[in-house]
Motif scaffolding. Structure first.
Motif, short mmCIF file in Angstrom:
data_model
loop_
_atom_site.label_atom_id
_atom_site.label_comp_id
_atom_site.label_asym_id
_atom_site.label_seq_id
_atom_site.Cartn_x
_atom_site.Cartn_y
_atom_site.Cartn_z
N PHE A 66 63.39 29.66 -4.99
CA PHE A 66 63.09 31.02 -4.53
C PHE A 66 63.30 32.02 -5.68
O PHE A 66 62.47 32.91 -5.89
CB PHE A 66 63.99 31.39 -3.36
CG PHE A 66 63.68 30.66 -2.08
CD1 PHE A 66 62.72 31.16 -1.21
CD2 PHE A 66 64.35 29.51 -1.73
CE1 PHE A 66 62.43 30.50 -0.01
CE2 PHE A 66 64.07 28.84 -0.54
CZ PHE A 66 63.11 29.34 0.31
N ASP A 67 64.43 31.87 -6.39
CA ASP A 67 64.71 32.78 -7.50
C ASP A 67 63.58 32.75 -8.52
O ASP A 67 63.12 33.80 -8.99
CB ASP A 67 66.03 32.40 -8.18
CG ASP A 67 67.24 32.63 -7.29
OD1 ASP A 67 67.14 33.42 -6.33
OD2 ASP A 67 68.29 32.02 -7.56
N HIS A 68 63.15 31.55 -8.88
CA HIS A 68 62.09 31.41 -9.87
C HIS A 68 60.80 32.06 -9.39
O HIS A 68 60.14 32.80 -10.14
CB HIS A 68 61.86 29.93 -10.17
CG HIS A 68 60.64 29.65 -10.99
ND1 HIS A 68 60.50 30.05 -12.29
CD2 HIS A 68 59.47 29.02 -10.67
CE1 HIS A 68 59.31 29.68 -12.75
NE2 HIS A 68 58.67 29.06 -11.79
N PHE A 69 60.43 31.83 -8.13
CA PHE A 69 59.20 32.42 -7.61
C PHE A 69 59.25 33.94 -7.67
O PHE A 69 58.31 34.59 -8.14
CB PHE A 69 58.95 31.96 -6.16
CG PHE A 69 57.81 32.69 -5.51
CD1 PHE A 69 56.51 32.31 -5.76
CD2 PHE A 69 58.03 33.77 -4.68
CE1 PHE A 69 55.43 33.00 -5.18
CE2 PHE A 69 56.99 34.46 -4.10
CZ PHE A 69 55.68 34.07 -4.35
N PHE A 70 60.35 34.52 -7.20
CA PHE A 70 60.43 35.98 -7.20
C PHE A 70 60.45 36.54 -8.63
O PHE A 70 59.87 37.60 -8.90
CB PHE A 70 61.66 36.44 -6.42
CG PHE A 70 61.48 36.40 -4.93
CD1 PHE A 70 60.62 37.29 -4.30
CD2 PHE A 70 62.14 35.47 -4.14
CE1 PHE A 70 60.44 37.27 -2.93
CE2 PHE A 70 61.96 35.43 -2.77
CZ PHE A 70 61.10 36.33 -2.15
N LEU A 512 56.49 27.32 -14.51
CA LEU A 512 55.88 28.27 -15.44
C LEU A 512 56.95 29.13 -16.09
O LEU A 512 57.99 29.43 -15.48
CB LEU A 512 54.89 29.17 -14.70
CG LEU A 512 53.58 28.54 -14.25
CD1 LEU A 512 52.83 29.50 -13.33
CD2 LEU A 512 52.71 28.19 -15.47
N PRO A 513 56.73 29.56 -17.32
CA PRO A 513 57.69 30.48 -17.95
C PRO A 513 57.79 31.78 -17.15
O PRO A 513 56.79 32.29 -16.64
CB PRO A 513 57.07 30.73 -19.34
CG PRO A 513 56.12 29.61 -19.56
CD PRO A 513 55.61 29.22 -18.21
N GLU A 514 58.99 32.29 -17.05
CA GLU A 514 59.21 33.54 -16.32
C GLU A 514 59.07 34.72 -17.28
O GLU A 514 59.34 34.60 -18.47
CB GLU A 514 60.60 33.54 -15.70
CG GLU A 514 60.80 32.44 -14.67
CD GLU A 514 62.24 32.32 -14.21
OE1 GLU A 514 63.08 33.13 -14.69
OE2 GLU A 514 62.54 31.43 -13.39
N PRO A 515 58.63 35.87 -16.75
CA PRO A 515 58.58 37.07 -17.59
C PRO A 515 59.98 37.51 -17.97
O PRO A 515 60.98 36.97 -17.47
CB PRO A 515 57.89 38.10 -16.69
CG PRO A 515 58.15 37.62 -15.30
CD PRO A 515 58.19 36.13 -15.38
#
Length: 518
Positions: A66-70, A512-515
Motif C-alpha cells: 500500500f505504501d509503495h502504491f500511494f 517501479l521506482p518511486e518518485p
C-alpha cells in the motif's frame, strides 16, 4: 502496446481504480466503466440503521505494498488513510469440546515466540526459525515474483535465483500443512500458521509451503486497520484517480470488448453505446472477461481452460448489527473446528458441502472504530468459507435470503454464541444481511460464485497464473484477483502496477521506482 494514449478500464474495484489512477498519472486519458451503481467490487460497503459494513476484505496486510502504491502517486498510505495497529492482532477460539483455551495473538517476533513457547515447550524457537524462513520467502516473492509480468523468463534465469533452486523446489513441492506439522504439535499453533491459506483462496493441505511467507505479515509485521473500514482504501484511490482526470462512470455495464484487426479498440455498453480507446484494461472477473466479453477466437483462456482450474472457496457473509457490547470477540477472531482437515475436504471435495460446524472468521470493527456502529452497539462481519457454488443460493436482508443460506447463517450465529460465550447473541441482532455465492455470481460475475479469485495452487501461482495481457488480442490487458499476481487488495494493487509496467515496456522483476519522497 504502443501508440495510443487513451484507455478504457472495465471494472471499478480496487484493481480498476488503481490501474486508472496509475495510467492517468502516466499521461493517459482514462475512462473507467463500472457496471454497478457503486465502486469497490468485492471491497464494497453497505449501511443500515446507523451500521456501516465492509462487504469484502477486512484485513490490512502487506502495508509496504500500500505504501509503495500511494508513493507512486505522490502521497503516502498514512496521509491517505487513518491507520491503527491492532493489539491483539487477532484472537483464536477453538471448539469447546477440545478443552483448549482461547489465544490472543500479538504481533512482533518477541510476543509471537513467547506465545508459542507458552503453549508448547520448544515451539518458540521453532517459530523463530519458521518466521526467519517466512521473511526470507516474502522478500524473495516481492523482489522476484510478484512484480514480474513474465513477458520473458530473464528474471527466472537470474543466477542468484537459480542458486536457490533447491530451496524453492522444497517450498513448492511440499504443502503448507506438512511444513507446519513438521515443527508444531499443538492444533492451535498449527491452525494459526495454516489459516493464511484461506486468505489466498485455498487449503493448507493443497497450497505450496512457499506461502508460509504470509505468517511474516501477521506475526512479524503486524495487522493494521484503516478507520472507517477497508472501503476507505477504495475511496482514497478513487480520489487519486479523479484528481488525475479519470472519467469514472457507474451504472455502465460493458457487454463486449470491441476489436478490430486483432487488437482491442474499445468497449460496448449495455445501453448500446460504444467507447473507443487505444488500450482496454479489463479488471472484471477474468472468466467473465474471456468467455462473455470476447469472441471464441479471441479467448486466451476459454472455458476448456477453466474446466481444469480451481477457484477459491465461496463465502457466506453474515453482516450483523448487534445491540450491546461484545468483549468476548476481538477486532479479528478466528473460530477453528477440531477436525480441520474435514472442514477443508467439505469445501473443496466432491461432492462438496457447507461445513457444520465451520471454521469461520468474525470481524468486530466496532472494537476499534466507533464510526461503524451506533453508540452502545457492535458491528459484526462473519465469513464462513463454503463451496464455490452459486446453487447454494443468494442472501438477503432480515433473513429473507434463500433457505439454505439463512440456515447456514443461523448455524454460524449459534456457533459464535456457543463458542465465544454469548448465549443471547441471536436475540440481540438488530440488523442482518447475508451474501452468498449466488450473489457473487450474479452481482460480480464471479466464476462459480467464488469469493476471492483463482486459488493459489502451484499451477495457478506466479508464472503459471493467467498473465496480465491477452495472447490473442493486442492492446488488451488484465488486472484483478484472477490475473497476476493474485488474490487480495495488495495483490490487486500490484496487478495495476503490472499493467503500467507492460505498457511502458518495463520487464524488470521488482516494483517501479518511486518518485522523490513527499
Amino acid at each position: 502496446m504502443t501508440g495510443g494514449r487513451t484507455a478504457v478500464v472495465v471494472g471499478g474495484g480496487i484493481a480498476g481504480l488503481a490501474t486508472a489512477a496509475l495510467l492517468a498519472d502516466d499521461g493517459w486519458r482514462v475512462q473507467l466503466l463500472e457496471a454497478r451503481d457503486e465502486l469497490g467490487g468485492r471491497a464494497g460497503s453497505w449501511q443500515s440503521e446507523g451500521f456501516r459494513f465492509d462487504t469484502g476484505p477486512s484485513w490490512y496486510l502487506m502495508p509496504e505494498v500500500f505504501d509503495h502504491f500511494f508513493r507512486l502517486l505522490g502521497t503516502t498510505a498514512h496521509a491517505a488513510l487513518d491507520l491503527v495497529r491492532l493489539d491483539p492482532a487477532y484472537r483464536v477460539i477453538s471448539d469447546p469440546g477440545t478443552g483448549l483455551a482461547p489465544l490472543d495473538v500479538h504481533s512482533g517476533r518477541a510476543e509471537a515466540t513467547a506465545l508459542f513457547e507458552s503453549v508448547e515447550p520448544g515451539a518458540g524457537a521453532a517459530l523463530d526459525a519458521y518466521l526467519d524462513s517466512a521473511g526470507d520467502a516474502y522478500r524473495l516473492a516481492v523482489g522476484r515474483f510478484l512484480y514480474d509480468t513474465y513477458e520473458t523468463t530473464a528474471g527466472l534465469r537470474d543466477p542468484a535465483l537459480l542458486r536457490r533452486a533447491p530451496q524453492l523446489t522444497r517450498l513448492l513441492t511440499q504443502t503448507l500443512a506438512s511444513r507446519v506439522e513438521r515443527s508444531f504439535r499443538d492444533p492451535r499453533l498449527r491452525q494459526i500458521l495454516g489459516y493464511p491459506a484461506v486468505f489466498l483462496g485455498g487449503s493448507p493441505y493443497a497450497m505450496p509451503s512457499l506461502y508460509h511467507l504470509m505468517s511474516h505479515l501477521d506475526l512479524d509485521e503486524g495487522v493494521l486497520y484503516p478507520r472507517g473500514g477497508l472501503v476507505e482504501v477504495i475511496r482514497a484511490i478513487e480520489r487519486l484517480a479523479r484528481q488525475r482526470g479519470v472519467d469514472i462512470r457507474t451504472g455502465a455495464e460493458v457487454t463486449r470488448i470491441l476489436t478490430r484487426d486483432g487488437r482491442a479498440v474499445g468497449a460496448r455498453l449495455r445501453d448500446g453505446s460504444s467507447l473507443e480507446a487505444d488500450l482496454v484494461v479489463s479488471t472484471a472477473d477474468l472468466h467473465h472477461t474471456e468467455t462473455a466479453l470476447l469472441g471464441t477466437d479471441e479467448q486466451t483462456y476459454p472455458q476448456s481452460w477453466w474446466d481444469s482450474r480451481t477457484p477459491s472457496p465461496g463465502a457466506l457473509l453474515v453482516l450483523l448489527g448487534v445491540e450491546g457490547e461484545l468483549p468476548q470477540l476481538a477486532h479479528h477472531t478466528l473460530l477453528f473446528t477440531s477436525d480441520w482437515r474435514a472442514n477443508f475436504d467439505a469445501i473443496f471435495g466432491e461432492p462438496s458441502s457447507i461445513p457444520d460446524p465451520a471454521s469461520l472468521y468474525v470481524c468486530r470493527p466496532s472494537a476499534t472504530d466507533p464510526t461503524v456502529a451506533p453508540p452502545g452497539c457492535e458491528n459484526l462481519f462473519v465469513l464462513v468459507p463454503i463451496p464455490a457454488d452459486p446453487a447454494v443460493g443468494r442472501g438477503g436482508v432480515g433473513g429473507d435470503g434463500d433457505p439454505r443460506v439463512e440456515k447456514a447463517a443461523d448455524a454460524a450465529i449459534a456457533q459464535i454464541a456457543s463458542w465465544a460465550g454469548i448465549p443471547d447473541l441471536a436475540d440481540r441482532v438488530r440488523v442482518r444481511r447475508t451474501i452468498a455465492p449466488g450473489d457473487f455470481a450474479a452481482d460480480l460475475h464471479a466464476w462459480r460464485g467464488n469469493a476471492l479469485g483463482l486459488a493459489h495452487t502451484l499451477r495457478q501461482s506466479a508464472l503459471f497464473r493467467p498473465r496480465n495481457a491477452s495472447k490473442r488480442v493486442r492492446d488488451l490487458a488484465y488486472a484483478g484477483a484472477s490475473a497476476l499476481p493474485g488474490i487480495g487488495l495488495p495483490m490487486c494493487l500490484i496487478s495495476a502496477e503490472l499493467v503500467l509496467k507492460r505498457v511502458r515496456g518495463d520487464r524488470t522483476t521488482g516494483p517501479l521506482p518511486e518518485p522523490a519522497a513527499v
